[in-house]
Design an enzyme around this catalytic site. Structure first.
Site, PDB file in Angstrom:
ATOM      1  N   ASP A  17      -4.838 -28.008   5.912  1.00  0.00           N
ATOM      2  CA  ASP A  17      -3.370 -27.410   5.677  1.00  0.00           C
ATOM      3  C   ASP A  17      -3.374 -28.542   6.831  1.00  0.00           C
ATOM      4  O   ASP A  17      -3.594 -29.585   7.307  1.00  0.00           O
ATOM      5  CB  ASP A  17      -4.283 -25.974   7.116  1.00  0.00           C
ATOM      6  CG  ASP A  17      -2.984 -25.098   8.031  1.00  0.00           C
ATOM      7  OD1 ASP A  17      -2.012 -25.252   6.896  1.00  0.00           O
ATOM      8  OD2 ASP A  17      -2.865 -24.841   7.953  1.00  0.00           O
ATOM      9  N   SER A  18      -1.135 -28.270   7.198  1.00  0.00           N
ATOM     10  CA  SER A  18       0.027 -28.632   7.472  1.00  0.00           C
ATOM     11  C   SER A  18      -0.961 -28.989   9.116  1.00  0.00           C
ATOM     12  O   SER A  18      -0.401 -29.729  10.150  1.00  0.00           O
ATOM     13  CB  SER A  18       0.764 -28.677   7.266  1.00  0.00           C
ATOM     14  OG  SER A  18       1.092 -26.757   8.052  1.00  0.00           O
ATOM     15  N   TYR A  49       4.460 -27.131   6.373  1.00  0.00           N
ATOM     16  CA  TYR A  49       4.515 -27.150   4.976  1.00  0.00           C
ATOM     17  C   TYR A  49       5.601 -26.316   4.842  1.00  0.00           C
ATOM     18  O   TYR A  49       6.625 -26.861   3.098  1.00  0.00           O
ATOM     19  CB  TYR A  49       3.471 -27.521   4.562  1.00  0.00           C
ATOM     20  CG  TYR A  49       2.633 -28.549   4.253  1.00  0.00           C
ATOM     21  CD1 TYR A  49       2.364 -29.427   4.917  1.00  0.00           C
ATOM     22  CD2 TYR A  49       1.889 -28.606   3.159  1.00  0.00           C
ATOM     23  CE1 TYR A  49       2.338 -30.867   5.301  1.00  0.00           C
ATOM     24  CE2 TYR A  49       0.829 -29.426   3.673  1.00  0.00           C
ATOM     25  CZ  TYR A  49       0.122 -30.571   3.824  1.00  0.00           C
ATOM     26  OH  TYR A  49      -0.217 -31.996   4.537  1.00  0.00           O
ATOM     27  N   GLY A  50       5.976 -25.323   5.772  1.00  0.00           N
ATOM     28  CA  GLY A  50       6.821 -24.346   4.808  1.00  0.00           C
ATOM     29  C   GLY A  50       8.096 -24.617   4.913  1.00  0.00           C
ATOM     30  O   GLY A  50       8.401 -24.176   4.174  1.00  0.00           O
ATOM     31  N   CYS A  80      -3.889 -23.749   3.106  1.00  0.00           N
ATOM     32  CA  CYS A  80      -2.408 -23.366   3.273  1.00  0.00           C
ATOM     33  C   CYS A  80      -2.052 -23.058   1.911  1.00  0.00           C
ATOM     34  O   CYS A  80      -2.049 -22.860   1.299  1.00  0.00           O
ATOM     35  CB  CYS A  80      -1.643 -25.047   3.326  1.00  0.00           C
ATOM     36  SG  CYS A  80       0.287 -25.284   3.599  1.00  0.00           S
ATOM     37  N   GLU A 159       1.644 -22.605  16.625  1.00  0.00           N
ATOM     38  CA  GLU A 159       1.726 -24.161  17.249  1.00  0.00           C
ATOM     39  C   GLU A 159       1.958 -25.005  18.328  1.00  0.00           C
ATOM     40  O   GLU A 159       1.383 -25.307  18.975  1.00  0.00           O
ATOM     41  CB  GLU A 159       2.387 -25.014  16.526  1.00  0.00           C
ATOM     42  CG  GLU A 159       1.464 -25.275  14.790  1.00  0.00           C
ATOM     43  CD  GLU A 159      -0.138 -26.260  14.235  1.00  0.00           C
ATOM     44  OE1 GLU A 159      -0.176 -26.921  15.236  1.00  0.00           O
ATOM     45  OE2 GLU A 159      -0.259 -25.653  12.932  1.00  0.00           O
ATOM     46  N   THR A 192      -1.628 -18.917   6.684  1.00  0.00           N
ATOM     47  CA  THR A 192      -2.783 -19.085   7.569  1.00  0.00           C
ATOM     48  C   THR A 192      -2.506 -19.020   8.533  1.00  0.00           C
ATOM     49  O   THR A 192      -3.824 -19.586   9.609  1.00  0.00           O
ATOM     50  CB  THR A 192      -4.232 -20.264   7.123  1.00  0.00           C
ATOM     51  OG1 THR A 192      -3.357 -21.556   7.114  1.00  0.00           O
ATOM     52  CG2 THR A 192      -4.358 -20.120   5.977  1.00  0.00           C
TER      53      THR A 192
END
Length: 271
Positions: A17-18, A49-50, A80, A159, A192
């Site tokens: 995932d990112s 990444y979005g 992701c 995050e 996610t």
């Protein structure tokens, strides 16, 4: 995905995932398949990444898959939604290793769940703008109405470890209050990272709305490609964790989200 069957004795699954979001999928995988070895990669240097272009996400994803293959992964889980929505055709054209994405399994779960034929999907800009959910769902059942909502601030909230802060509640109300006036009975968490906010989300949306957990859906899909599911590797497995930036932060939050101590997070360049 090709009809490839893997014996889970000494099986290694790579998950990427990112950032932290893929840990929600990893946690479910570890619960359902506890004696499999896992290699987790978080591309924290490029998160989220979005907000990235399709071309950038394809490049980042290719680098992550290459890294996981070099580390011995037998199967890849793209944990992701942004990468799953725009990079899968590209990845399948580059690799023969089995690669499971997170969108299709959650779609099948949502279609089975909905009674009102109204589904809401929340995700990043990239995932929502791709229309992957709407196009796939309506191709299966044209009678289903799909509402897609972009929730870009959810990822940085997670995050930064602010999922229990007032800012998380206010942001969730801003994004999701509107679906309470619809006839939606099923909500897909199309990122996610979002399960980490599930308590806050549940406090905002109507109580009769069923939430689709990507981790559960992916586990059910993965089991289709593993034979001898009762023949587990009894030896103790040591999972591996890699990030491309800020390993100290990942170490702290990963231990929290996985409810277990995470040791030896290595900072590497994925290429």
């Amino acid at each position: 995905m090709k009809n490839i069957y893997l014996n889970n004795r000494n099986l290694t699954i790579g998950v990427f995932d990112s950032g932290l979001g893929g840990l929600t999928v990893l946690k479910q995988l570890q619960k359902d398949l506890p004696f499999v070895k896992y290699i987790y990669c978080g591309d924290t240097a490029h998160l989220p990444y979005g907000t990235k272009s399709k071309e950038s996400i394809e490049t980042y994803s290719k680098n992550m898959v290459n890294f996981l293959i070099d580390k011995g992964a037998d199967i890849i889980v793209v944990a992701c939604h942004s990468a799953s929505s725009v990079a899968m055709d590209f990845l399948h054209s580059k690799f023969t290793i089995p690669i499971i994405e997170v969108i299709t399994p959650s779609i099948h779960s949502a279609i089975e769940q909905t009674k009102t034929k109204e589904i809401c999907v929340i995700g990043t800009h990239t995932t929502i703008n791709s229309k992957q959910y709407t196009n796939t769902i309506t191709s299966i059942d044209q009678n289903i109405s799909v509402t897609e909502l972009s929730c870009p601030l959810f990822v940085p909230i997670v995050e930064d470890g602010l999922e229990n802060h007032d800012i998380a509640k206010m942001t969730t109300q801003l994004y999701l209050n509107s679906i309470n006036s619809l006839n939606v009975d099923t909500l897909i968490l199309g990122c996610t990272h979002y399960p980490i906010l599930i308590n806050t989300i549940q406090s905002v949306i109507n109580k009769d709305i069923h939430i689709i957990d990507t981790g559960v859906s992916v586990c059910n899909e993965l089991k289709k490609y593993i034979i001898d599911s009762n023949q587990i590797n009894e030896s103790i497995t040591t999972n591996e964790y890699y990030v491309s930036d800020m390993p100290y932060r990942f170490h702290e939050l990963a231990s929290k989200f996985l409810d277990q101590k995470v040791d030896h997070v290595q900072c590497v360049e994925f290429k």
